[in-house]
Each structure stands twice: as structure tokens, then as C-alpha cells.
Design a protein around this motif. Structure first.
Motif, PDB file in Angstrom:
ATOM      1  N   THR A   6       0.832  -1.205   0.000  1.00 59.43           N
ATOM      2  CA  THR A   6       0.000   0.000   0.000  1.00 59.43           C
ATOM      3  C   THR A   6       0.867   1.256   0.000  1.00 59.43           C
ATOM      4  OG1 THR A   6      -0.245  -0.030   2.413  1.00 59.43           O
ATOM      5  CG2 THR A   6      -1.991  -1.078   1.119  1.00 59.43           C
ATOM      6  N   GLY A   7       1.974   1.235   0.729  1.00 62.30           N
ATOM      7  CA  GLY A   7       2.886   2.379   0.736  1.00 62.30           C
ATOM      8  C   GLY A   7       3.534   2.609  -0.617  1.00 62.30           C
ATOM      9  N   LEU A   8       3.961   1.524  -1.257  1.00 66.20           N
ATOM     10  CA  LEU A   8       4.569   1.651  -2.591  1.00 66.20           C
ATOM     11  C   LEU A   8       3.555   2.092  -3.638  1.00 66.20           C
ATOM     12  CD1 LEU A   8       6.940  -1.457  -2.674  1.00 66.20           C
ATOM     13  CD2 LEU A   8       7.602   0.958  -2.584  1.00 66.20           C
ATOM     14  N   ARG A  56       0.726   8.012  -6.729  1.00 70.95           N
ATOM     15  CA  ARG A  56       0.390   9.333  -6.208  1.00 70.95           C
ATOM     16  C   ARG A  56      -1.112   9.590  -6.165  1.00 70.95           C
ATOM     17  NH1 ARG A  56       4.324  11.845  -4.500  1.00 70.95           N
ATOM     18  NH2 ARG A  56       6.420  11.838  -5.262  1.00 70.95           N
ATOM     19  N   ALA A  57      -1.627  10.550  -6.899  1.00 74.23           N
ATOM     20  CA  ALA A  57      -3.053  10.925  -6.837  1.00 74.23           C
ATOM     21  C   ALA A  57      -3.970   9.843  -7.395  1.00 74.23           C
ATOM     22  CB  ALA A  57      -3.287  12.236  -7.579  1.00 74.23           C
ATOM     23  N   ARG A  58      -3.445   8.975  -8.257  1.00 71.33           N
ATOM     24  CA  ARG A  58      -4.272   7.904  -8.834  1.00 71.33           C
ATOM     25  C   ARG A  58      -4.318   6.656  -7.962  1.00 71.33           C
ATOM     26  NH1 ARG A  58      -1.398   6.706 -14.070  1.00 71.33           N
ATOM     27  NH2 ARG A  58       0.237   6.774 -12.519  1.00 71.33           N
ATOM     28  N   SER A  59      -3.618   6.672  -6.845  1.00 65.87           N
ATOM     29  CA  SER A  59      -3.547   5.500  -5.972  1.00 65.87           C
ATOM     30  C   SER A  59      -4.908   5.151  -5.388  1.00 65.87           C
ATOM     31  CB  SER A  59      -2.566   5.777  -4.827  1.00 65.87           C
ATOM     32  OG  SER A  59      -2.589   4.715  -3.895  1.00 65.87           O
ATOM     33  N   PRO A  60      -5.226   3.847  -5.321  1.00 67.65           N
ATOM     34  CA  PRO A  60      -6.482   3.441  -4.689  1.00 67.65           C
ATOM     35  C   PRO A  60      -6.405   3.503  -3.160  1.00 67.65           C
ATOM     36  CG  PRO A  60      -5.297   1.512  -5.429  1.00 67.65           C
ATOM     37  CD  PRO A  60      -4.515   2.713  -5.899  1.00 67.65           C
ATOM     38  N   TRP A  61      -5.212   3.724  -2.618  1.00 63.16           N
ATOM     39  CA  TRP A  61      -5.012   3.772  -1.173  1.00 63.16           C
ATOM     40  C   TRP A  61      -4.596   5.179  -0.785  1.00 63.16           C
ATOM     41  CZ3 TRP A  61      -6.241   0.904   2.805  1.00 63.16           C
ATOM     42  CH2 TRP A  61      -5.624   1.107   4.022  1.00 63.16           C
ATOM     43  N   LYS A  62      -5.498   5.915  -0.136  1.00 66.44           N
ATOM     44  CA  LYS A  62      -5.198   7.282   0.295  1.00 66.44           C
ATOM     45  C   LYS A  62      -5.680   7.466   1.719  1.00 66.44           C
ATOM     46  CE  LYS A  62      -5.883   9.221  -4.285  1.00 66.44           C
ATOM     47  NZ  LYS A  62      -6.710  10.114  -5.094  1.00 66.44           N
ATOM     48  N   VAL A  63      -4.786   7.920   2.573  1.00 70.83           N
ATOM     49  CA  VAL A  63      -5.146   8.233   3.945  1.00 70.83           C
ATOM     50  C   VAL A  63      -4.878   9.718   4.197  1.00 70.83           C
ATOM     51  CG1 VAL A  63      -4.733   7.725   6.379  1.00 70.83           C
ATOM     52  CG2 VAL A  63      -4.626   5.878   4.698  1.00 70.83           C
ATOM     53  N   ARG A  64      -3.664  10.132   3.945  1.00 74.42           N
ATOM     54  CA  ARG A  64      -3.265  11.536   4.106  1.00 74.42           C
ATOM     55  C   ARG A  64      -2.506  11.968   2.862  1.00 74.42           C
ATOM     56  NH1 ARG A  64      -6.203  13.719   8.103  1.00 74.42           N
ATOM     57  NH2 ARG A  64      -6.243  12.351   9.882  1.00 74.42           N
TER      58      ARG A  64
END
Length: 97
Positions: A51-53, A59-67
Motif C-alpha cells: 500500500t505504501g509503494l 500518487r493521486a491515482r492510488s487506490p489507497w489514500k489516507v493523508r
């Protein structure tokens, strides 16, 4: 008239990916309950690193966003590596001693 802060799920992660991560956590929990703590630790660590990678690469297209991108990448990759290091630390210390 009161202005409310901007809060929108549209700017956050994708629910389908968050459900996948939740499923991975459930699999790790069941694995740990069955007595395979090393496997459960590796499952959680690998999920955190992935998820970090993903956040760092997409970046903005990532399905995993927290902050922010930096926060998500550091927390995800750091958590994964930290879990692995802590779990295997006794073995590493025996090997180095």
C-alpha cells in the motif's frame, strides 16, 4: 450561513481496494489464531509495504489514500519494514552474536 469544511469520499481511497486490505487483515488474523504468527506478520507487513509503494508510485491515482503521499508512503513502508524487523530481531541478534 455556515460554511462546512470540504469533506469528500471522492478525494479519498477507493472502497474496493480498502475492502481488499480489510480482507488481507482478516486472513492475517485467522492465520495468527491458527498459530502461524510468522506468516500472519509477513502478510500484514507485505500488505503495508504494497500500500505504501502503491501510494508512492501512483500518487493521486492510488487506490489507497489516507493523508498525503509522503505520509502514506512512510507509514506504509515503515510499518511493513518495522514489523518484519521487530519479528525477526531475536533471530538477527542470535545470528550476529
Amino acid at each position: 450561513m455556515h460554511k462546512h469544511p470540504f469533506v469528500s469520499e471522492a478525494n479519498e481511497g477507493k472502497p474496493w481496494f480498502e475492502w481488499i486490505v480489510a480482507g488481507v487483515v482478516v486472513v492475517a488474523a485467522v492465520t495468527a489464531v491458527l498459530g502461524y504468527t510468522m506468516a500472519a506478520t509477513v502478510i500484514i507487513a507485505v500488505a503495508a509495504i504494497i500500500t505504501g509503494l502503491l501510494r508512492l508510485i501512483l500518487r493521486a491515482r492510488s487506490p489507497w489514500k489516507v493523508r498525503s503521499v509522503a505520509f502514506d508512503a512512510i507509514i506504509g513502508i515503515g510499518l511493513g519494514l518495522g514489523l518484519l524487523l521487530l519479528y525477526f530481531a531475536p533471530e538477527l541478534l542470535r545470528f550476529l552474536a
